[in-house]
Write a protein that holds these residues in place. Structure first.
Motif, PDB file in Angstrom:
ATOM      1  N   ASP A  64     -48.035  29.250  -5.105  1.00 58.22           N
ATOM      2  CA  ASP A  64     -49.456  28.894  -5.113  1.00 58.22           C
ATOM      3  C   ASP A  64     -49.826  28.173  -6.409  1.00 58.22           C
ATOM      4  N   LEU A  67     -48.409  24.640  -6.235  1.00 59.18           N
ATOM      5  CA  LEU A  67     -49.157  23.856  -5.241  1.00 59.18           C
ATOM      6  C   LEU A  67     -50.495  23.401  -5.817  1.00 59.18           C
ATOM      7  N   ASP A  75     -50.143  14.214  -5.156  1.00 56.64           N
ATOM      8  CA  ASP A  75     -48.834  14.456  -4.539  1.00 56.64           C
ATOM      9  C   ASP A  75     -47.784  13.441  -4.977  1.00 56.64           C
ATOM     10  N   ASP A 116     -43.207  31.374   7.410  1.00 54.74           N
ATOM     11  CA  ASP A 116     -44.036  30.164   7.265  1.00 54.74           C
ATOM     12  C   ASP A 116     -44.140  29.784   5.786  1.00 54.74           C
ATOM     13  N   ARG A 117     -44.356  30.784   4.966  1.00 52.72           N
ATOM     14  CA  ARG A 117     -44.515  30.572   3.532  1.00 52.72           C
ATOM     15  C   ARG A 117     -43.248  29.997   2.917  1.00 52.72           C
ATOM     16  N   ASN A 118     -42.085  30.537   3.267  1.00 50.59           N
ATOM     17  CA  ASN A 118     -40.849  30.022   2.680  1.00 50.59           C
ATOM     18  C   ASN A 118     -40.498  28.635   3.212  1.00 50.59           C
ATOM     19  N   VAL A 120     -42.754  26.361   3.776  1.00 53.11           N
ATOM     20  CA  VAL A 120     -43.578  25.517   2.896  1.00 53.11           C
ATOM     21  C   VAL A 120     -42.862  25.305   1.565  1.00 53.11           C
ATOM     22  N   ASP A 123     -40.030  22.723   1.929  1.00 53.58           N
ATOM     23  CA  ASP A 123     -40.542  21.345   2.005  1.00 53.58           C
ATOM     24  C   ASP A 123     -41.058  20.874   0.640  1.00 53.58           C
ATOM     25  N   PHE A 124     -41.720  21.768  -0.073  1.00 54.60           N
ATOM     26  CA  PHE A 124     -42.314  21.434  -1.368  1.00 54.60           C
ATOM     27  C   PHE A 124     -41.234  21.068  -2.383  1.00 54.60           C
TER      28      PHE A 124
END
Length: 248
Positions: A64, A67, A75, A116-118, A120, A123-124
Motif C-alpha cells: 500500500d 502504491l 505511473d 488478489d492482493r499478491n 497485484v 503486476d506492480f
C-alpha cells in the motif's frame, strides 16, 4: 512478578496434528486471529490487514505504501529499487502463508482477498522494478496463485449453487495460465502443469454436479424406465418430454 518464558504448557494444551493444525480463536480484546500449530511451536496470524499486524511506513502494508508513492509520482515515472523489491517480496511471503492456511480451513473469501492482493503485487513489481531479475522473480509462482485464486472464487459461487459462474471462473483461469509467457524455471513449469490439471479436474467435477434442467431429468428417468422395462411409465415420460419440447 516475572513471566515464565517456558511455552511447554501452551504447546501441551494443543497437541500437534498435521491433519488438524489450523484454528481461528477469539482473543480477550474481541478480535479473531488464526493460529497454526507447528511441530515445535505456534504461529499467529491477524485475519485482516498485514498478517503480522505491523504497519510499515505507517500504511497497512508495504505494498500500500509503494502504491501510494507510485500514485504521487505518476505511473510512468515510478521505479522500485532493489531494496523496495526485497521489502515487497518478504511481505508477499507473509500473505502467502496466510492464504495457504486460510485455504486449508475453507475460508474462501479471505483466500480470494489475499491472492488478489499478491497478484497485484506481482503486476506492480513486474511493471516498476528497476532490475530485470526483480521484474521476473515472482513470475515462477504466478500459475499457483492464479489457481488458488480461481478455486477460492469458484467455491464461493458453488456455495451459492452458481455452477455456471464457478465453471466460467475455473475455465478462464485455466486459459490465463495456458497463455502465460514461458518462464525458464522448473518451479514455473511444475506449477503451471499442476495448476492446469487441478483446474481441469475441478471443471469436470463442476459440470458433473451441475443441476439438471427439467428436460434432462425427464430424459434420465426415461432411460431408467426403459432399462427396467417399465414401458407404461416410459410412455408417460415420453409424453412429458414431448410437451416440454413443444412448449419451448
Amino acid at each position: 512478578m516475572a513471566i515464565d518464558p517456558d511455552l511447554k504448557s501452551i504447546l501441551d494444551s494443543w497437541a500437534y496434528d498435521p491433519d488438524d493444525c489450523v484454528r481461528v480463536v477469539s482473543l480477550a480484546d474481541g478480535r479473531e486471529v488464526m493460529q497454526v500449530r507447528l511441530p515445535l511451536g505456534i504461529e499467529q496470524y491477524e485475519l485482516d490487514g498485514r498478517p503480522d499486524g505491523q504497519r510499515p511506513h505507517g500504511a497497512e502494508s508495504a505494498l500500500d505504501h509503494h502504491l501510494d508513492r507510485c500514485k504521487s509520482a505518476g505511473d510512468s515515472d515510478f521505479e522500485l529499487s532493489p531494496d523496495d523489491c526485497v521489502e515487497l517480496f518478504n511481505e508477499g511471503v507473509l500473505y502467502y502463508y496466510r492464504y495457504l492456511h486460510l485455504f486449508q480451513i475453507n475460508d474462501w473469501r479471505r483466500t480470494l482477498r489475499d491472492t488478489d492482493r499478491n497478484l497485484v503485487l506481482f503486476d506492480f513489481v513486474s511493471r516498476h522494478a528497476t532490475r530485470e531479475e526483480d521484474k521476473h522473480y515472482l513470475e515462477q509462482w504466478r500459475p499457483y496463485v492464479l489457481r488458488i485464486n480461481a478455486v477460492a472464487a469458484a467455491m464461493i459461487e458453488l456455495a451459492d449453487d452458481c455452477h455456471q459462474k464457478a465453471l466460467l471462473i475455473v475455465k478462464t483461469a485455466a486459459d490465463k495460465i495456458e497463455a502465460l509467457p514461458e518462464v525458464d524455471e522448473d518451479t514455473f513449469k511444475f506449477e503451471r502443469q499442476r495448476s492446469l490439471d487441478t483446474l481441469h479436474e475441478l471443471a469436470d467435477q463442476t459440470e458433473t454436479t451441475m443441476p439438471q434442467t427439467e428436460l434432462e431429468k425427464l430424459e434420465h428417468q426415461l432411460h431408467e424406465a426403459v432399462t427396467a422395462e417399465h414401458y407404461e411409465q416410459a410412455a408417460q415420460l415420453r409424453d412429458q418430454i414431448r410437451r416440454l419440447q413443444d412448449g419451448k
